[in-house]
Design a protein around this motif. Sequence first.
Motif, PDB file in Angstrom:
ATOM      1  N   ARG A  16      -2.735   0.374   5.438  1.00  0.00           N
ATOM      2  CA  ARG A  16      -3.329  -0.187   6.395  1.00  0.00           C
ATOM      3  C   ARG A  16      -4.661  -0.918   5.785  1.00  0.00           C
ATOM      4  NH1 ARG A  16      -2.463   0.506  11.691  1.00  0.00           N
ATOM      5  NH2 ARG A  16      -4.456  -0.642  11.879  1.00  0.00           N
ATOM      6  N   ASP A  67      -4.135  -3.774   3.928  1.00  0.00           N
ATOM      7  CA  ASP A  67      -3.487  -4.912   4.922  1.00  0.00           C
ATOM      8  C   ASP A  67      -2.272  -5.428   4.252  1.00  0.00           C
ATOM      9  OD1 ASP A  67      -3.541  -6.599   7.014  1.00  0.00           O
ATOM     10  OD2 ASP A  67      -4.791  -7.979   6.084  1.00  0.00           O
ATOM     11  N   THR A  82       1.000  -5.847   5.311  1.00  0.00           N
ATOM     12  CA  THR A  82       1.693  -5.896   6.588  1.00  0.00           C
ATOM     13  C   THR A  82       2.939  -5.272   6.651  1.00  0.00           C
ATOM     14  OG1 THR A  82      -0.034  -7.604   7.374  1.00  0.00           O
ATOM     15  CG2 THR A  82       1.910  -7.173   8.866  1.00  0.00           C
ATOM     16  N   LEU A 110       4.548  -1.950   8.723  1.00  0.00           N
ATOM     17  CA  LEU A 110       5.936  -2.089   9.607  1.00  0.00           C
ATOM     18  C   LEU A 110       6.991  -1.078   9.303  1.00  0.00           C
ATOM     19  CD1 LEU A 110       5.745  -5.838  10.552  1.00  0.00           C
ATOM     20  CD2 LEU A 110       4.957  -3.969  11.716  1.00  0.00           C
ATOM     21  N   ASP A 150      -7.740  -9.054  10.420  1.00  0.00           N
ATOM     22  CA  ASP A 150      -7.486  -8.348  11.494  1.00  0.00           C
ATOM     23  C   ASP A 150      -8.698  -7.514  12.242  1.00  0.00           C
ATOM     24  OD1 ASP A 150      -5.844  -7.224  13.188  1.00  0.00           O
ATOM     25  OD2 ASP A 150      -5.231  -5.715  11.864  1.00  0.00           O
TER      26      ASP A 150
END
Length: 394
Positions: A49, A52, A54, A58, A354
């Motif tokens: 995280r 970043d 992504t 997930l 984000d």
Amino acid sequence: MVLPSPLDLLDILLVAGVLWLLYRTVVRTRARKALIGGAILAALFLLVRALDLTLMALLLQGFAAVAILVLVVVFQEDLRRLFEDLGSFRPDRRGRSAPVPATDVLVRTVARLASARTGALIVVPGLDPVDLHLTGGVPLGGRASEPLLLSLFDSSSPGHDGALVLRGDTIERFAAHLPLSANHSEVGPGGTRHAAGLGLSERCDATIVIVSEERGTISVAKGGVLRRLPGAEALLEELTVETREDDPLPLHHRREVREIAVALAAALLLWGFVVPGAEIVERTIPGRIVVHNLPPDLRFVASDPTEATLVVRGPRRALLLAERGGLEVQIDAYLARMGRRTFNLETAMVQDVDGVGVASIQPDRVRIDLEPVPAPLSAPGASEDENEPGDAAR
């Protein structure tokens, strides 16, 4: 540096208490390896995280959802034990001390049982309640003596295969059944008595003395660890509560104090990473001006100014990552083909990060300098060769 408020301190103490109970329940059982694996995955998820990533985040989220369901099914017994610990927790435990058993009587009896190869299972409770983990048994309430203990474990006695609970110099019950441990590697060559003694030691701080009927050996189970003793003399050291006159804290409490200290430090570190990092703050940071979508016949030379000043707002952790990576103000130079050189700066042009929002941008305009791209030069004599193909034939 952000200091915790009184409510934050209460939050830290509550989290430390939960971590301590989790440690007591999990680390001494078969679930300890799963706990270590879960901690590694959690650390990996926080790192992903922060960077970043992504797709990887997930993937880890989906894996964690499935893993939680599997862990609930596989370790349902350990979860039940956790709630039992919560229900049996008493805040005044530190002011009490475990009753000292009738050690001399117990050691002499165990020595005779081992020499005669008579199996025995004796529970010496500590500070944690043991009644929640026992089933069956016959209440006795008699004073411990060598003849009484020998008669209770006589092979012709109905309580021979059960456990005896010795609190202080009183035999509370006999012929009780203990929960079996699933840690087969720790039980080793031991039988049902060893599995039962280890199972109870995984659930409370009692000391369980086991005499093997087949080998005539003496073992002690405590804290989820099963150890074989060299003889009955070593049992005296196991049952003696050692204290020092210059130290008001008994030795059997010190490990518990260390566990609480580690849990408190872990809760403090967790608070330092999560809470201050999640605080919404506003900062002013620079943003590089980047020109894209230029006509093919023009190339970028410089911009005036080269950087913009951005006022951004978001979580402290996200802003820290944005400052380290740098933000870009992206200018679409498509209209430069019609001679435009001055462009208005808007917050929508700032690179999307984000959790970070752009409140304002200064200056509100920027001028870019462009120059034509030189046409490629032809090789000398190339046109003559192409226009007069017959010269070579002549």
